[in-house]
Enzyme design. Structure first.
Site, PDB file in Angstrom:
ATOM      1  N   TRP A  53       0.831  -1.213   0.000  1.00 30.56           N
ATOM      2  CA  TRP A  53       0.000   0.000   0.000  1.00 30.56           C
ATOM      3  C   TRP A  53       0.857   1.252   0.000  1.00 30.56           C
ATOM      4  O   TRP A  53       0.510   2.247  -0.645  1.00 30.56           O
ATOM      5  CB  TRP A  53      -1.013  -0.016   1.141  1.00 30.56           C
ATOM      6  N   ASP A 106      -2.028   6.537   6.241  1.00 23.47           N
ATOM      7  CA  ASP A 106      -3.064   5.684   5.653  1.00 23.47           C
ATOM      8  C   ASP A 106      -3.410   4.624   6.690  1.00 23.47           C
ATOM      9  O   ASP A 106      -2.725   3.614   6.818  1.00 23.47           O
ATOM     10  CB  ASP A 106      -2.545   5.036   4.367  1.00 23.47           C
ATOM     11  N   LYS A 154     -12.420  -2.035   6.123  1.00 28.18           N
ATOM     12  CA  LYS A 154     -11.674  -2.923   7.013  1.00 28.18           C
ATOM     13  C   LYS A 154     -12.220  -2.839   8.434  1.00 28.18           C
ATOM     14  O   LYS A 154     -12.675  -3.828   8.977  1.00 28.18           O
ATOM     15  CB  LYS A 154     -10.175  -2.576   7.017  1.00 28.18           C
TER      16      LYS A 154
END
Ligand SMILES: *Cc1c(COP(=O)(O)O)cnc(C)c1O
Length: 360
Positions: free
Chosen positions: A102, A172, A196
């Site tokens: 990511w 993030d 999530k």
């Protein structure tokens, strides 16, 4: 039917009590005669849902008054662009810490808008560790420092907050937000895709310090402008109303669990049980440096990879779903977000012991 436990990395398991409440309110939200899906986002019913959700999130994270909370669309991936567009503020450079898949995506997107300095990278370790802060090559001219506190794919998590001095820190937090208390004042921007640990896919939560809004790169689309969203209470256009509502139910559920300090205790315990089971056996292995093992995403491998597919088939038969690791890492990955009950982790550990006994 015996219990089913869903270890998906995202979209992921939601608290059963939240889904039941949503079901009970699906056709008629609290006597309004409407489903939340059918309401005007500007009507008094939805305004109260939206306001309560923000108030509860502010309470859970103790968000200071000089931070705006935005309920947006576009996923964390849109934030990969929105961050540079809003935070460059006349500067040309930004620092990024590369701890996995990511991070790399965020770096790639930022490169469209500025000069990216990768101040530290764990790529040499195949993303199994986090470079020590002392080794970071931070640039004092950077507009901000971006990092990924929890790498969802690699299962690598920061259990500390980097000190970047006066340079705003951007995180993030897609797969770690709400897993423990957070000192929001350490950050310039925190963002997270909801799917999530917050709610269903389609909602993106952004927490941004006031003074970092209102000076976008020329040509920035309105939908990518933090200040326009903040000034319009995240209703610059039609927001993702149902996702916002469900997130609100999750925030309320978290408060009922005792808030984030209580969640942290549970999450720490859940993950420790699973890592202990992995490390106690020669049959299973954790690829991640012990100091940065994630509380939320637990990758593990079988010593004999030829047993992987049998493990997954038998696990699914036992009601343990979505344990297949990401293709880039291989093996297994158990995502054990807030909504995964401790009994689910217990069931996984029992299954792993039994599988080792019969196949090891
Ligand atoms: C899932 C995830 C993303 C991507 O989120 P989208 O909402 O699909 O854009 C980005 N970063 C992290 C850490 C993630 O876990």
């Amino acid at each position: 039917m015996s219990a089913i436990y869903n270890f998906s990395a995202g979209p992921a398991v939601l608290p059963g009590a939240v889904l039941e409440q949503a079901q009970a309110e699906l056709l008629d939200w609290r006597g309004s005669g409407m489903s939340v899906m059918e309401m005007s986002h500007r009507g008094k019913e939805f305004m109260s849902i939206a306001g309560q959700a923000e108030a509860d999130l502010r309470e859970l994270l103790a968000i200071p008054d000089n931070y705006r909370v935005l309920f947006l669309q576009g996923g964390a991936t849109s934030q990969f662009a929105m961050v540079p567009l809003n935070l460059l503020r006349g500067k040309q450079q930004a620092d990024y810490i590369n701890t996995g898949a990511w991070s790399k995506k965020a770096i790639g997107e930022a490169g469209r808008f500025c000069e990216v300095n990768v101040a530290a990278s764990a790529e040499d370790s195949k993303f199994t560790t986090i470079p020590a802060l002392e080794s970071w090559q931070l640039n004092s001219d950077a507009a901000y420092v971006h990092y990924t506190p929890n790498e969802t794919i690699g299962g690598v998590e920061f259990h500390w907050v980097p000190d970047t001095g006066d340079v705003p820190l951007v995180a993030d937090m897609s797969s770690t937000i709400l897993s423990r208390p957070l000192d929001v004042s350490r950050y310039g921007v925190i963002y997270a895709g909801a799917q999530k640990n917050i709610g269903p896919a389609g909602l993106t939560v952004v927490i941004v310090r006031d003074d970092l809004t209102g000076d976008t790169v020329a040509g920035t689309p309105s939908m990518y402008d933090y200040k326009l969203h903040a000034d319009n209470d995240s209703m610059l256009n039609t927001p993702p109303t149902y996702g916002w509502y469900l997130a609100g139910l999750v925030f309320d559920w978290l408060k009922q669990q005792g808030g984030l300090a209580a969640m942290a205790e549970i999450n720490q315990r859940k993950s420790a049980r699973l890592y202990d089971a992995v490390s106690a056996s020669d049959f299973y292995n954790s690829p991640v440096d012990v100091a940065c093992q994630s509380w939320m995403n637990v990758p593990f491998t079988l010593a004999d990879a030829s047993l992987d597919s049998e493990f997954l088939t038998q696990a699914a038969t036992a009601g343990l779903l979505n344990l297949k690791g990401h293709r880039s890492v291989g093996g297994m990955r158990a995502s054990i977000y807030n909504a995964m009950p401790e009994a689910g982790v217990g069931a996984l550990i029992d299954f792993m012991g039994e599988f080792e006994r019969t196949r090891g």
